[in-house]
Design a protein around this motif. Sequence first.
Motif, PDB file in Angstrom:
ATOM      1  N   GLY A  25      84.820  22.983  66.187  1.00 21.20           N
ATOM      2  CA  GLY A  25      85.604  22.216  65.216  1.00 21.20           C
ATOM      3  C   GLY A  25      86.428  23.104  64.308  1.00 21.20           C
ATOM      4  N   SER A  26      85.849  24.231  63.870  1.00 20.61           N
ATOM      5  CA  SER A  26      86.598  25.146  63.000  1.00 20.61           C
ATOM      6  C   SER A  26      87.795  25.745  63.720  1.00 20.61           C
ATOM      7  CB  SER A  26      85.676  26.246  62.494  1.00 20.61           C
ATOM      8  OG  SER A  26      85.243  27.076  63.569  1.00 20.61           O
ATOM      9  N   LEU A  27      87.639  26.062  65.029  1.00 19.33           N
ATOM     10  CA  LEU A  27      88.762  26.591  65.802  1.00 19.33           C
ATOM     11  C   LEU A  27      89.868  25.554  65.941  1.00 19.33           C
ATOM     12  CD1 LEU A  27      90.031  28.826  67.505  1.00 19.33           C
ATOM     13  CD2 LEU A  27      88.744  27.955  69.474  1.00 19.33           C
ATOM     14  N   LEU A  28      89.486  24.296  66.177  1.00 16.69           N
ATOM     15  CA  LEU A  28      90.488  23.235  66.300  1.00 16.69           C
ATOM     16  C   LEU A  28      91.213  23.004  64.977  1.00 16.69           C
ATOM     17  CD1 LEU A  28      88.586  20.649  68.528  1.00 16.69           C
ATOM     18  CD2 LEU A  28      90.387  22.244  69.209  1.00 16.69           C
ATOM     19  N   VAL A  29      90.456  23.062  63.876  1.00 17.62           N
ATOM     20  CA  VAL A  29      91.098  22.915  62.564  1.00 17.62           C
ATOM     21  C   VAL A  29      92.102  24.039  62.337  1.00 17.62           C
ATOM     22  CG1 VAL A  29      90.686  23.044  60.078  1.00 17.62           C
ATOM     23  CG2 VAL A  29      89.228  21.612  61.512  1.00 17.62           C
ATOM     24  N   SER A  30      91.697  25.251  62.666  1.00 21.95           N
ATOM     25  CA  SER A  30      92.606  26.380  62.500  1.00 21.95           C
ATOM     26  C   SER A  30      93.839  26.242  63.394  1.00 21.95           C
ATOM     27  CB  SER A  30      91.877  27.691  62.816  1.00 21.95           C
ATOM     28  OG  SER A  30      92.710  28.800  62.578  1.00 21.95           O
ATOM     29  N   LEU A  31      93.642  25.809  64.636  1.00 26.26           N
ATOM     30  CA  LEU A  31      94.768  25.613  65.550  1.00 26.26           C
ATOM     31  C   LEU A  31      95.704  24.522  65.037  1.00 26.26           C
ATOM     32  CD1 LEU A  31      96.207  26.216  68.204  1.00 26.26           C
ATOM     33  CD2 LEU A  31      94.656  24.585  69.327  1.00 26.26           C
ATOM     34  N   LEU A  32      95.132  23.477  64.485  1.00 25.41           N
ATOM     35  CA  LEU A  32      95.949  22.404  63.930  1.00 25.41           C
ATOM     36  C   LEU A  32      96.835  22.936  62.807  1.00 25.41           C
ATOM     37  CD1 LEU A  32      96.395  19.324  64.217  1.00 25.41           C
ATOM     38  CD2 LEU A  32      94.657  18.998  62.459  1.00 25.41           C
ATOM     39  N   HIS A  72      87.624  28.167  57.207  1.00 25.59           N
ATOM     40  CA  HIS A  72      86.524  28.931  56.622  1.00 25.59           C
ATOM     41  C   HIS A  72      85.356  28.010  56.250  1.00 25.59           C
ATOM     42  CE1 HIS A  72      84.472  31.922  54.075  1.00 25.59           C
ATOM     43  NE2 HIS A  72      84.312  30.930  53.197  1.00 25.59           N
ATOM     44  N   PHE A  73      85.640  26.926  55.586  1.00 25.30           N
ATOM     45  CA  PHE A  73      84.556  26.070  55.120  1.00 25.30           C
ATOM     46  C   PHE A  73      83.952  25.229  56.238  1.00 25.30           C
ATOM     47  CE2 PHE A  73      86.572  27.109  51.074  1.00 25.30           C
ATOM     48  CZ  PHE A  73      85.458  27.407  50.312  1.00 25.30           C
ATOM     49  N   ILE A  74      84.745  24.885  57.228  1.00 28.04           N
ATOM     50  CA  ILE A  74      84.157  24.223  58.407  1.00 28.04           C
ATOM     51  C   ILE A  74      83.294  25.230  59.166  1.00 28.04           C
ATOM     52  CG2 ILE A  74      84.680  23.181  60.628  1.00 28.04           C
ATOM     53  CD1 ILE A  74      85.068  21.294  58.352  1.00 28.04           C
ATOM     54  N   GLY A  75      83.758  26.485  59.244  1.00 25.52           N
ATOM     55  CA  GLY A  75      82.960  27.511  59.902  1.00 25.52           C
ATOM     56  C   GLY A  75      81.651  27.771  59.177  1.00 25.52           C
ATOM     57  N   ASN A  76      81.708  27.832  57.843  1.00 27.92           N
ATOM     58  CA  ASN A  76      80.469  28.012  57.083  1.00 27.92           C
ATOM     59  C   ASN A  76      79.537  26.815  57.228  1.00 27.92           C
ATOM     60  OD1 ASN A  76      81.142  30.529  56.228  1.00 27.92           O
ATOM     61  ND2 ASN A  76      81.379  30.023  54.053  1.00 27.92           N
ATOM     62  N   LEU A 205      93.254  32.230  66.609  1.00 25.32           N
ATOM     63  CA  LEU A 205      92.231  33.189  67.031  1.00 25.32           C
ATOM     64  C   LEU A 205      92.113  34.335  66.026  1.00 25.32           C
ATOM     65  CD1 LEU A 205      92.903  33.360  70.869  1.00 25.32           C
ATOM     66  CD2 LEU A 205      90.998  32.237  69.701  1.00 25.32           C
ATOM     67  N   ALA A 206      93.236  34.697  65.388  1.00 24.59           N
ATOM     68  CA  ALA A 206      93.169  35.722  64.352  1.00 24.59           C
ATOM     69  C   ALA A 206      92.295  35.261  63.194  1.00 24.59           C
ATOM     70  CB  ALA A 206      94.574  36.059  63.857  1.00 24.59           C
ATOM     71  N   VAL A 207      92.481  34.006  62.770  1.00 25.66           N
ATOM     72  CA  VAL A 207      91.693  33.483  61.658  1.00 25.66           C
ATOM     73  C   VAL A 207      90.224  33.335  62.064  1.00 25.66           C
ATOM     74  CG1 VAL A 207      91.404  31.541  60.072  1.00 25.66           C
ATOM     75  CG2 VAL A 207      93.711  32.298  60.710  1.00 25.66           C
ATOM     76  N   SER A 208      89.999  32.686  63.200  1.00 21.63           N
ATOM     77  CA  SER A 208      88.623  32.455  63.638  1.00 21.63           C
ATOM     78  C   SER A 208      87.914  33.751  63.995  1.00 21.63           C
ATOM     79  CB  SER A 208      88.615  31.502  64.840  1.00 21.63           C
ATOM     80  OG  SER A 208      89.156  30.241  64.488  1.00 21.63           O
ATOM     81  N   GLY A 209      88.627  34.656  64.666  1.00 22.65           N
ATOM     82  CA  GLY A 209      88.028  35.936  65.041  1.00 22.65           C
ATOM     83  C   GLY A 209      87.600  36.726  63.833  1.00 22.65           C
ATOM     84  N   MET A 210      88.457  36.774  62.820  1.00 21.59           N
ATOM     85  CA  MET A 210      88.101  37.494  61.599  1.00 21.59           C
ATOM     86  C   MET A 210      86.879  36.856  60.937  1.00 21.59           C
ATOM     87  SD  MET A 210      88.331  37.109  58.076  1.00 21.59           S
ATOM     88  CE  MET A 210      87.477  38.321  57.095  1.00 21.59           C
TER      89      MET A 210
END
Length: 814
Positions: A25-32, A72-76, A205-210
């Motif tokens: 979900g966090s990756l999809l949010v970032s992609l969006l 970030h907050f969805i990932g956390n 991927l840059a955001v999620s990877g970091m």
Amino acid sequence: MDVSRYDHLKGEYVDWHIKAGFVIGSLLVSLLGTWTTVELLHRRTAGRGWYNSVLLVGACITMGGIATWSMHFIGNRAIILNEGQKELEVEYNDKWTAASFALPISVTFLAFMVCGTNDNLTTTGLGARTFFGGAFAGIAICGMHYVGQMGITNYQWHVGTSYVAGSAIIAIVACIVALKVFFLLRANWTNSWWKRLICALALALAVSGMHWVASLGTTYRFKHVVPYGAGRVSRDNTVYVVLAFCLLACIGLMGFAIKGHQDYQELKVRAQKVVLAAVTFDTEGRLMVTPEGTLPSQKITNSYIERSFDDVFSVAHPVFIWIYRTARNWPGIADLIPSMKIHLSATHFGRRPSKVRRTRFGDEVAAGEEDYSTIFRELFCVAAYELAGKLKERLENIGVLYEDIMMTGTTSYDERSRRLIQGGAESAIDVELGVGRPEPIILGRGQLLFIVRRADPNQAARLKGSGYRFATLDHVMDLLASSTQTSRKEIEPRIRNMLDYANNDQFLTPGVYLSCCAIRARPHGRWEILTRKNKPAQLPSIPLCSQWTRMHKSILSTMDGWTLNTCLRWLSLKTEFKSATEKDFVCKLYHAMEYLAATLAEPWINDAVLTASAIAAPCSSHDSFMANAIASPCGSPLPSALVIVFRKLVDCHSRASSSEMMFSPLNFFRAQQRTFSGCRDRAIFARDNHVEFEHFLPRKSSLTSITPSLPSPVIISSSRTAGRPQVSRSWSWMSRERESRGMMADVAEEEITVKNVIVVRNDVSVDVRKIGKKGALEDEMELEEMKLGGECGVMGEEEPTYVDELFKMLVEER
């Protein structure tokens, strides 16, 4: 809530694990967020203007607020501490959370400002901009992550140095690569939607990877349970905020998709109609297009309704000639456009569908509509006015009409289909025209007219700020061909010719020229004249000299009526010229005749007859010419263009042998000669338009409503010289130009709308005297009190051009 039961956990490191669903979900949010960002950046055209400012702010919010902060907050939320006990969930401080939201937006703004919007950069320049811009974007991602982590109130966290370095490298390098690829594709106009999606995925991927590299190296030590309130922000609340942002991003992407689909469908439909397109070049020769790579355009009508088989809408059509002259005289028609709109709405455009019939062309025409040419001319003027509104320009500054009509929505037939259509007539056509196999037949469903101009740097900057881009021709030619449903080989030569058309004056420069006037007859009583292909308003001409003297006149008068071949033999054998000036002119004249014959490469050129008298032709600096005599004093440079013409009435089957020449309709060529700056016929044309369309105007706003019976007006213009007005009612073509310099220059420039000019009919008596105190008429003008005098002259009908005089000679000799 009893919090004492968790006292034994204080200071202890806690175990945690990850929920895979939230990771995805966090990756999809970032992609969006990154996809929305890329779409917004794709539509930016400059660094100035409200349009671009809104797009820039939107891109910063979607990149910093959705792609980074929300991710970030969805990932956390995927990190589960202490087996997921609710009281031990991560809690955030509201101030640090707000700071973590503002930080990436601010730094991303700086990153995108560094990247800029200039497509006209070298690879090195583009690489430098994207390097620093990508570095700032990566720093924004890292900064947001750690500032957001500092907002955790109930845990003490720690990240290993190697994980910090690794996550930063991932963020910065991925951002640099993604932005460089995106802007490189954008500069080359190859960034289709799926390529933009790949760039967005790289940023995501840059955001999620970091985030996940840093998270894997993070340990959590329990501090205490945070009571409700006290600046507490729960993980559930952040999820709700993130969902709201995602909804906005989805709405934005849906809007882009819907708008893109509508634009695509509109382009498909417009390719089947009569459309007016704006072709604007900047000082570097780049073409102005929309962010999608298409020309700004406005529909004129569904199709031009041809009333007979001979009524073909082409450059020779009277309607096209009218709109051609109108586009070079916008001030003379601008005040009529509001009334044209009212008239159009009162005819078939404003009627109910039941009162409108549809023709076989698909156009809606009101029952009983008689003069379609008037309707079409009004539609053109209204379309040009609306196109100027799209460009946020005044109608007078939109440009001039290009001398060609391009068929759009075309279909090329193969050899077999062409034989089926042409049958056995193909060989007959080849023999008659004297050419080889004809080109494939091109059937067009629509027609495209072009308004052409060259924008100065200030105008170009304003257009960029309004949402348009300037691109090199090679980058957008395929996009233009696709949007008009034509082939590249059809549209590319026209656009490149328009570039020369916009950069160069279409008339001769001051001087003396040796020219050729070749005219051929065509079916249905039409005539065509040989012109230069790149400058159709000029005859084939060779510069001869910059001065016109009695010596020149004397030598040429001897050869008056001779053929070119006879002139060459006489010049080559004549040795009686003694002075160096005479010998030099004879040498120049001989070589000019040879060069003219070689340039045309026509078999009939040797039989062309010389018109030895110098004929004044329209000139690019005609304003200075109007201020001087036609024949300058001997030896002085000419402020006009004079042509010495070889005339020839050629066979009707003749074709232009030179690739630099073409045959143009004679009536259209005549119209071109009436469009130069300072031409008196521009004011007459504006007058005639007001006479024709005055019944659409409100009575009080009509300039020619004094006496509607006669069309010839009188021009009264004020001047600074005192005395009675002078009236002149007949001028020769050139002498009236000089005579009108003082009294009609303003009319030619402003076309009826100037101050201190009154237009009345020639049957109206204008009494400029006033009654004195004792009732006697005094020969004083009322304007004397303002220290103004006045001049009055009849602006009659348009007189023949120099081409008409040559044509008359040819017809009489036939």
